[in-house]
Design an enzyme around this catalytic site. Structure first.
Site, PDB file in Angstrom:
ATOM      1  N   HIS A 309       0.851  -1.191   0.000  1.00  0.00           N
ATOM      2  CA  HIS A 309       0.000   0.000   0.000  1.00  0.00           C
ATOM      3  C   HIS A 309       0.882   1.235   0.000  1.00  0.00           C
ATOM      4  CE1 HIS A 309      -3.138   2.850   1.115  1.00  0.00           C
ATOM      5  NE2 HIS A 309      -3.958   1.943   0.621  1.00  0.00           N
ATOM      6  N   ASP A 366      -7.953  -5.217   0.022  1.00  0.00           N
ATOM      7  CA  ASP A 366      -8.498  -6.059  -1.049  1.00  0.00           C
ATOM      8  C   ASP A 366      -8.178  -7.535  -0.883  1.00  0.00           C
ATOM      9  OD1 ASP A 366      -9.727  -4.003  -2.463  1.00  0.00           O
ATOM     10  OD2 ASP A 366      -7.822  -3.401  -3.336  1.00  0.00           O
TER      11      ASP A 366
HETATM   12  N1  CMC Z   1       3.999  -7.455  -4.870  1.00  0.00           N
HETATM   13  C1  CMC Z   1       5.325  -7.465  -5.064  1.00  0.00           C
HETATM   14  N2  CMC Z   1       6.106  -6.388  -4.903  1.00  0.00           N
HETATM   15  C2  CMC Z   1       5.515  -5.249  -4.540  1.00  0.00           C
HETATM   16  C3  CMC Z   1       4.130  -5.172  -4.301  1.00  0.00           C
HETATM   17  C4  CMC Z   1       3.358  -6.325  -4.480  1.00  0.00           C
HETATM   18  N3  CMC Z   1       2.043  -6.309  -4.285  1.00  0.00           N
HETATM   19  N4  CMC Z   1       3.819  -3.891  -3.970  1.00  0.00           N
HETATM   20  C5  CMC Z   1       4.950  -3.209  -3.973  1.00  0.00           C
HETATM   21  N5  CMC Z   1       5.998  -4.024  -4.313  1.00  0.00           N
HETATM   22  C6  CMC Z   1       7.414  -3.683  -4.364  1.00  0.00           C
HETATM   23  C7  CMC Z   1       7.717  -2.822  -5.599  1.00  0.00           C
HETATM   24  O1  CMC Z   1       8.031  -3.628  -6.716  1.00  0.00           O
HETATM   25  C8  CMC Z   1       8.885  -2.026  -5.088  1.00  0.00           C
HETATM   26  O2  CMC Z   1      10.022  -2.872  -5.096  1.00  0.00           O
HETATM   27  P1  CMC Z   1      11.498  -2.238  -5.414  1.00  0.00           P
HETATM   28  O3  CMC Z   1      11.771  -1.295  -4.291  1.00  0.00           O
HETATM   29  O4  CMC Z   1      12.384  -3.416  -5.444  1.00  0.00           O
HETATM   30  O5  CMC Z   1      11.362  -1.555  -6.739  1.00  0.00           O
HETATM   31  C9  CMC Z   1       8.539  -1.757  -3.613  1.00  0.00           C
HETATM   32  O6  CMC Z   1       7.695  -2.852  -3.241  1.00  0.00           O
HETATM   33  C10 CMC Z   1       7.806  -0.457  -3.374  1.00  0.00           C
HETATM   34  O7  CMC Z   1       6.700  -0.402  -4.242  1.00  0.00           O
HETATM   35  P2  CMC Z   1       6.054   0.905  -4.819  1.00  0.00           P
HETATM   36  O8  CMC Z   1       5.628   0.667  -6.219  1.00  0.00           O
HETATM   37  O9  CMC Z   1       6.955   2.079  -4.574  1.00  0.00           O
HETATM   38  O10 CMC Z   1       4.811   1.071  -3.907  1.00  0.00           O
HETATM   39  P3  CMC Z   1       3.646   2.066  -4.201  1.00  0.00           P
HETATM   40  O11 CMC Z   1       3.382   2.766  -2.931  1.00  0.00           O
HETATM   41  O12 CMC Z   1       3.909   2.940  -5.365  1.00  0.00           O
HETATM   42  O13 CMC Z   1       2.472   1.094  -4.643  1.00  0.00           O
HETATM   43  C11 CMC Z   1       0.588  -0.288  -4.634  1.00  0.00           C
HETATM   44  C12 CMC Z   1       1.403   0.745  -3.847  1.00  0.00           C
HETATM   45  C13 CMC Z   1      -0.691  -0.560  -3.870  1.00  0.00           C
HETATM   46  C14 CMC Z   1       0.211   0.306  -6.018  1.00  0.00           C
HETATM   47  C15 CMC Z   1       1.423  -1.575  -4.804  1.00  0.00           C
HETATM   48  O14 CMC Z   1       1.789  -2.083  -3.548  1.00  0.00           O
HETATM   49  C16 CMC Z   1       0.691  -2.624  -5.629  1.00  0.00           C
HETATM   50  O15 CMC Z   1       0.719  -2.581  -6.861  1.00  0.00           O
HETATM   51  N6  CMC Z   1       0.025  -3.617  -4.931  1.00  0.00           N
HETATM   52  C17 CMC Z   1      -0.751  -4.629  -5.635  1.00  0.00           C
HETATM   53  C18 CMC Z   1      -2.081  -4.076  -6.099  1.00  0.00           C
HETATM   54  C19 CMC Z   1      -3.041  -3.872  -4.925  1.00  0.00           C
HETATM   55  O16 CMC Z   1      -3.220  -4.740  -4.099  1.00  0.00           O
HETATM   56  N7  CMC Z   1      -3.678  -2.695  -4.923  1.00  0.00           N
HETATM   57  C20 CMC Z   1      -4.692  -2.361  -3.910  1.00  0.00           C
HETATM   58  C21 CMC Z   1      -4.257  -1.235  -3.028  1.00  0.00           C
HETATM   59  S1  CMC Z   1      -5.297  -1.099  -1.559  1.00  0.00           S
HETATM   60  C22 CMC Z   1      -6.823  -0.615  -2.168  1.00  0.00           C
HETATM   61  C23 CMC Z   1      -6.832   0.798  -2.561  1.00  0.00           C
HETATM   62  O17 CMC Z   1      -6.694   1.658  -1.689  1.00  0.00           O
HETATM   63  O18 CMC Z   1      -7.045   1.034  -3.761  1.00  0.00           O
END
Ligand code: CMC
Length: 431
Positions: A309, A366
């Site tokens: 998240h 989720d």
């Molecule tokens: N699986 C594997 N790796 C992950 C995941 C995941 N679900 N989420 C983040 N990472 C890794 C990402 O690859 C990155 O790794 P590195 O530092 O090696 O590049 C690190 O963790 C930080 O990720 P980020 O992209 O900077 O995190 P973010 O804050 O931009 O993204 C997120 C948040 C929710 C978009 C992401 O965690 C994600 O895509 N999760 C899966 C989709 C999901 O479950 N979404 C629902 C969110 S909750 C409901 C809502 O509020 O909408």
């Protein structure tokens, strides 16, 4: 409430030191006010994804992502989920305080009075192709409400209150109608003798030839699921609702835009993708290792759905509630869902894996909500619609707050990286 000035920050640019005020919110969040930065230095800030940008000051929702806290108008989400029905929380978000018993009754009646949609809107449903995604229908219908109910009331409080009530009541009806369309069954009208969540379950599961009894465990679960989704401060869809609304457009259109933003798999669409991921693991024999490895592979765009998240760097408080609800609903239906076992194993494996630990990746809202909806008989392609019904009062409250303050039109800047000026070659000479 207003932000209090609490200190200053100095920024050194091209040898010149500039001083900017620092403001503090009621829970200690501090922000440097750089609104004069460009005027004074010619520079802008660069903050892709707005990870460090406060786009507004807001009285509505407080999140502490490190401690796993979520409060609406000062109330803890678990406390609200335990003691309130969804419409009380909707009232709280929109009006700022919890309703009294009299106010709740009146609100419930008002929502019932506005629960039908214009008969002509039903023609829209019949013309959608059979496999249309209900989120596409929902957003199109939300914006269409502005044609059928044109008293939008941006400036007249009574009209605006009516628009808010219509939206909260009718979006639920539209959602149930879009499901009935997708399964080729006639729509079931809302009933005035049923409460908000019971009414929705009836519209979803009864038919003209069969009245489906409403299971109180399901109605309670639905109330709680909608409550945990009800607001989440400046997330992607809410920022869209505020941003679109800041152009001066009406509430229906702003909400329709929010619905589209929510649909994405990185946002509300993740609940559908969680189930699809669990089903795939089940089909392939139930081993979670492959999915974990795929999620960890830096060369793969795949992410563990329902994990991670932007704000929570600890266990999402909504996921805790959803996990317990899921078990309760499964117990009530007396079924055994193999996907729950897979989900629990996946969670345990990920929480004990250094990749997820180092990145503070925990289950988000989720991860367990989809499983709960599935047990309630709600089909996978309706999960994000359920999220939208829950999030609606939050979007509305945020839109109203934006509309009531003199918010400038949302218009970020950019750092241009394209070509410098070049001349157009006449078409005959282009190679
Ligand atoms: N699986 C594997 N790796 C992950 C995941 C995941 N679900 N989420 C983040 N990472 C890794 C990402 O690859 C990155 O790794 P590195 O530092 O090696 O590049 C690190 O963790 C930080 O990720 P980020 O992209 O900077 O995190 P973010 O804050 O931009 O993204 C997120 C948040 C929710 C978009 C992401 O965690 C994600 O895509 N999760 C899966 C989709 C999901 O479950 N979404 C629902 C969110 S909750 C409901 C809502 O509020 O909408």
């Amino acid at each position: 409430m207003k932000m209090e000035k609490n200190g200053t920050a100095e920024i050194r640019v091209d040898g010149k030191t500039l001083t900017y005020p620092v403001y503090e919110g009621t829970e200690g969040e501090r922000a440097i006010d750089i609104s004069k930065l460009r005027k004074e230095t010619g520079l802008i800030t660069y903050d892709s994804g707005f990870m460090n940008t406060g786009s507004c000051a807001s009285d509505i929702t407080f999140i502490d992502g490190e401690k796993g806290i979520l409060r609406y108008r000062g109330y803890d989400v678990a406390d609200l989920a335990e003691k309130c029905e969804f419409i009380e929380v909707a009232y709280l978000l929109v009006h700022g305080s919890l309703p009294t018993a009299v106010q709740k009754d009146r609100y419930s009646q008002l929502l019932n009075q506005h629960s039908m949609i214009h008969e002509d809107m039903k023609d829209f449903f019949s013309n959608y192709p059979e496999h249309s995604h209900p989120m596409a229908i929902l957003s199109a219908m939300a914006v269409s409400l502005s044609s059928f109910y044109p008293e939008l009331g941006q400036d007249v409080k009574e009209d605006l209150d009516m628009t808010v009530t219509r939206l909260i009541s009718k979006l639920r009806t539209i959602a149930a109608f879009s499901y009935k369309k997708s399964i080729g069954e006639p729509t079931i009208y809302p009933r005035h003798d049923l409460k908000y969540c019971e009414n929705f379950l009836n519209m979803m599961f009864s038919s003209p030839v069969r009245k489906e009894p409403i299971n109180p465990v399901m109605a309670d679960a639905l109330n709680k699921l909608l409550i945990i989704h009800a607001d989440h401060e400046q997330n992607c869809s809410t920022s869209v609702v505020r941003g679109v609304g800041s152009s001066g457009i009406n509430l229906y259109a702003s909400i329709a835009a929010g619905i589209c933003a929510l649909w994405g798999p990185r946002h509300g669409g993740a609940n559908q993708h969680v189930i699809e991921m669990l089903e795939e693991i089940y089909r392939e024999g139930g081993d979670v290792s492959k999915v974990i490895e795929r999620a960890k592979n830096p060369r793969s765009p795949f992410r563990l759905m329902g994990f991670g998240h932007r704000v929570y760097k600890s266990y999402d408080p909504r996921a805790k509630i959803a996990k317990e609800l899921c078990k309760k609903v499964i117990a009530a239906t007396n079924t055994k869902d193999p996907l729950l076992d897979i989900a629990q194993e996946l969670e345990e494996r990920a929480l004990n894996d250094s990749y997820f630990q180092e990145r503070n990746l925990y289950p988000n809202v989720d991860f367990y909500t989809g499983l709960t909806y599935r047990e309630m008989g709600i089909p996978t392609n309706m999960f994000t619609v359920m999220f939208a019904i829950g999030r609606l009062p939050g979007w509305i409250a945020q839109w109203l707050e934006m509309n009531n303050s003199e918010t400038p039109i949302a218009r970020p800047r950019q750092v241009y990286t394209g070509p410098n000026l070049r001349k157009v070659t006449p078409i005959a000479k282009r190679k």
